[in-house]
Write a protein that holds these residues in place. Sequence first.
Motif, PDB file in Angstrom:
ATOM      1  N   PRO A 136       0.702  -0.915  -0.422  1.00 18.93           N
ATOM      2  CA  PRO A 136       0.078   0.204   0.053  1.00 18.93           C
ATOM      3  C   PRO A 136       0.540   0.775  -0.494  1.00 18.93           C
ATOM      4  O   PRO A 136       1.650   1.632   0.722  1.00 18.93           O
ATOM      5  CB  PRO A 136      -0.722   0.209   0.373  1.00 18.93           C
ATOM      6  CG  PRO A 136      -0.952  -1.650   1.465  1.00 18.93           C
ATOM      7  CD  PRO A 136       0.224  -2.041   1.378  1.00 18.93           C
ATOM      8  N   VAL A 137       0.362   2.215  -0.700  1.00 18.20           N
ATOM      9  CA  VAL A 137       0.600   3.722  -0.371  1.00 18.20           C
ATOM     10  C   VAL A 137      -0.484   4.380  -0.185  1.00 18.20           C
ATOM     11  O   VAL A 137      -1.233   4.213  -0.178  1.00 18.20           O
ATOM     12  CB  VAL A 137       1.685   4.389  -2.354  1.00 18.20           C
ATOM     13  CG1 VAL A 137       2.110   5.557  -1.435  1.00 18.20           C
ATOM     14  CG2 VAL A 137       2.906   3.287  -2.948  1.00 18.20           C
ATOM     15  N   TYR A 138       0.181   5.074   1.785  1.00 20.03           N
ATOM     16  CA  TYR A 138      -0.758   5.921   1.885  1.00 20.03           C
ATOM     17  C   TYR A 138      -0.935   6.970   1.708  1.00 20.03           C
ATOM     18  O   TYR A 138       0.275   7.725   1.297  1.00 20.03           O
ATOM     19  CB  TYR A 138      -0.399   5.666   2.915  1.00 20.03           C
ATOM     20  CG  TYR A 138      -1.319   4.222   3.459  1.00 20.03           C
ATOM     21  CD1 TYR A 138      -2.487   3.923   4.439  1.00 20.03           C
ATOM     22  CD2 TYR A 138      -0.010   2.954   3.826  1.00 20.03           C
ATOM     23  CE1 TYR A 138      -2.485   2.617   5.308  1.00 20.03           C
ATOM     24  CE2 TYR A 138      -0.461   1.746   3.926  1.00 20.03           C
ATOM     25  CZ  TYR A 138      -1.381   1.374   4.438  1.00 20.03           C
ATOM     26  OH  TYR A 138      -1.542  -0.117   4.901  1.00 20.03           O
ATOM     27  N   ARG A 139      -1.870   8.029   1.947  1.00 23.35           N
ATOM     28  CA  ARG A 139      -2.586   9.712   2.191  1.00 23.35           C
ATOM     29  C   ARG A 139      -1.726   9.808   3.594  1.00 23.35           C
ATOM     30  O   ARG A 139      -2.539   9.183   4.383  1.00 23.35           O
ATOM     31  CB  ARG A 139      -3.517   9.693   2.052  1.00 23.35           C
ATOM     32  CG  ARG A 139      -3.878  11.437   2.231  1.00 23.35           C
ATOM     33  CD  ARG A 139      -5.479  11.450   1.438  1.00 23.35           C
ATOM     34  NE  ARG A 139      -5.944  12.514   1.888  1.00 23.35           N
ATOM     35  CZ  ARG A 139      -6.604  13.405   2.096  1.00 23.35           C
ATOM     36  NH1 ARG A 139      -8.235  12.758   1.595  1.00 23.35           N
ATOM     37  NH2 ARG A 139      -6.970  14.587   2.483  1.00 23.35           N
ATOM     38  N   PHE A 140      -0.741  10.320   3.682  1.00 23.16           N
ATOM     39  CA  PHE A 140      -0.323  11.060   5.188  1.00 23.16           C
ATOM     40  C   PHE A 140      -0.124   9.506   5.824  1.00 23.16           C
ATOM     41  O   PHE A 140       0.413   8.691   5.402  1.00 23.16           O
ATOM     42  CB  PHE A 140      -0.961  11.479   5.927  1.00 23.16           C
ATOM     43  CG  PHE A 140      -1.900  12.658   5.443  1.00 23.16           C
ATOM     44  CD1 PHE A 140      -1.264  13.383   5.338  1.00 23.16           C
ATOM     45  CD2 PHE A 140      -3.274  12.857   5.612  1.00 23.16           C
ATOM     46  CE1 PHE A 140      -1.648  15.549   4.988  1.00 23.16           C
ATOM     47  CE2 PHE A 140      -3.952  13.899   5.125  1.00 23.16           C
ATOM     48  CZ  PHE A 140      -3.246  15.183   4.512  1.00 23.16           C
ATOM     49  N   ALA A 141       1.866   9.945   6.610  1.00 22.09           N
ATOM     50  CA  ALA A 141       2.475   8.726   7.545  1.00 22.09           C
ATOM     51  C   ALA A 141       1.235   8.097   8.590  1.00 22.09           C
ATOM     52  O   ALA A 141       1.783   7.028   8.320  1.00 22.09           O
ATOM     53  CB  ALA A 141       2.989   9.606   8.297  1.00 22.09           C
ATOM     54  N   THR A 142       0.347   8.792   8.677  1.00 25.72           N
ATOM     55  CA  THR A 142      -0.573   7.841  10.127  1.00 25.72           C
ATOM     56  C   THR A 142      -2.473   7.501   8.964  1.00 25.72           C
ATOM     57  O   THR A 142      -2.959   8.533   8.267  1.00 25.72           O
ATOM     58  CB  THR A 142      -1.203   8.395  11.087  1.00 25.72           C
ATOM     59  OG1 THR A 142      -1.897   9.963  10.929  1.00 25.72           O
ATOM     60  CG2 THR A 142       0.628   8.492  11.898  1.00 25.72           C
ATOM     61  N   GLY A 143      -2.720   6.892   9.434  1.00 24.95           N
ATOM     62  CA  GLY A 143      -4.347   6.547   8.687  1.00 24.95           C
ATOM     63  C   GLY A 143      -3.851   5.297   8.208  1.00 24.95           C
ATOM     64  O   GLY A 143      -3.159   4.849   8.037  1.00 24.95           O
ATOM     65  N   ASN A 144      -5.424   5.450   7.169  1.00 24.50           N
ATOM     66  CA  ASN A 144      -5.833   4.081   6.382  1.00 24.50           C
ATOM     67  C   ASN A 144      -6.041   4.397   4.770  1.00 24.50           C
ATOM     68  O   ASN A 144      -6.609   3.219   4.922  1.00 24.50           O
ATOM     69  CB  ASN A 144      -6.994   3.393   7.495  1.00 24.50           C
ATOM     70  CG  ASN A 144      -6.670   2.417   8.415  1.00 24.50           C
ATOM     71  OD1 ASN A 144      -5.293   2.069   8.989  1.00 24.50           O
ATOM     72  ND2 ASN A 144      -7.481   3.053  10.014  1.00 24.50           N
TER      73      ASN A 144
ATOM     74  N   LEU B  26       7.783  -1.638   6.480  1.00 25.83           N
ATOM     75  CA  LEU B  26       8.451   0.119   6.397  1.00 25.83           C
ATOM     76  C   LEU B  26       6.268   0.100   6.239  1.00 25.83           C
ATOM     77  O   LEU B  26       5.730  -0.771   5.048  1.00 25.83           O
ATOM     78  CB  LEU B  26       8.645  -0.012   4.864  1.00 25.83           C
ATOM     79  CG  LEU B  26       9.966  -0.273   4.739  1.00 25.83           C
ATOM     80  CD1 LEU B  26      11.191  -0.192   3.523  1.00 25.83           C
ATOM     81  CD2 LEU B  26      10.885   0.881   6.301  1.00 25.83           C
ATOM     82  N   ARG B  27       6.264   1.604   5.541  1.00 28.89           N
ATOM     83  CA  ARG B  27       5.195   2.344   5.487  1.00 28.89           C
ATOM     84  C   ARG B  27       5.350   3.508   4.553  1.00 28.89           C
ATOM     85  O   ARG B  27       5.521   3.879   5.084  1.00 28.89           O
ATOM     86  CB  ARG B  27       3.946   2.649   6.517  1.00 28.89           C
ATOM     87  CG  ARG B  27       2.745   3.540   6.286  1.00 28.89           C
ATOM     88  CD  ARG B  27       2.191   3.564   7.457  1.00 28.89           C
ATOM     89  NE  ARG B  27       0.734   5.012   6.891  1.00 28.89           N
ATOM     90  CZ  ARG B  27       0.017   4.718   7.498  1.00 28.89           C
ATOM     91  NH1 ARG B  27      -0.271   3.443   7.672  1.00 28.89           N
ATOM     92  NH2 ARG B  27      -0.586   5.023   7.140  1.00 28.89           N
ATOM     93  N   TYR B  28       4.603   3.582   3.441  1.00 24.78           N
ATOM     94  CA  TYR B  28       5.230   4.462   2.160  1.00 24.78           C
ATOM     95  C   TYR B  28       4.156   5.239   1.948  1.00 24.78           C
ATOM     96  O   TYR B  28       2.533   5.080   2.150  1.00 24.78           O
ATOM     97  CB  TYR B  28       5.217   3.912   0.719  1.00 24.78           C
ATOM     98  CG  TYR B  28       6.591   2.652   0.584  1.00 24.78           C
ATOM     99  CD1 TYR B  28       7.236   3.321   0.720  1.00 24.78           C
ATOM    100  CD2 TYR B  28       6.014   1.836   0.941  1.00 24.78           C
ATOM    101  CE1 TYR B  28       8.718   2.349   0.544  1.00 24.78           C
ATOM    102  CE2 TYR B  28       7.650   0.721   0.979  1.00 24.78           C
ATOM    103  CZ  TYR B  28       8.210   1.325   0.433  1.00 24.78           C
ATOM    104  OH  TYR B  28       9.643   0.574   0.585  1.00 24.78           O
TER     105      TYR B  28
END
Length: 209
Positions: free
Chosen positions: A64-72, A164-166
């Motif tokens: 996944p590539v998220y909107r913002f560093a936190t959130g779903n 890692l979270r992108y």
Amino acid sequence: MTDSDTLATPRRRFVGAIMWSAPAIAATSLVPAHAASSTGAGLRMLLSDPPVNFGTFDPERTVPVYRFATGNNVRTLASLPPSVVLRNEGTAPVTDPSGRMTVTMRDYGSDYAPVGANQFKVTSPMAQVSVQEERTRIGSREGARFGVTYRGTISPGQAINVPLRYFVNPPFRNVTFNVLVTVETAGEGGATASRDDKMGYVPGFGGWI
């Protein structure tokens, strides 16, 4: 970069990914902090491989590539290194080891770093890991740079798998692009002690009002 380049990633990039491959290693138990040295000597950082279909050499879009560093809010699914392994290859335990990660947007067709190559970001959901961005100027052709610190002790031969979270910060929009992910650790005098690189693939997606 063009919208017509959205269907497949060139075969040569994933041949390179195979050559750069490193096994993901599960974390083992930690040693007591009082028994550890406070040096990062012996630490190596290794990126996991972006998911690839080895029959067709096409990227498998599962990260996944998220909107913002936190959130779903997932903006797209990409082929990117899902984790980085911190491995102690030295002879003594290390506490709070650190390194650097660079994430650089690359033009899909030519692999050059475009203006704004630092808009694609990374962090980690792991509580023991701190990822701090080192600011680069707006419109930079340099990638986004991050200091990575593991809060704890890693014994000799032990490895910690860090997810890692992108993410991107709105407003953001771009046609399909590649991402060069680099991790490094420093040796004596600031020289690079270890380095690993992986090339990922991100399908284009739009921004927000």
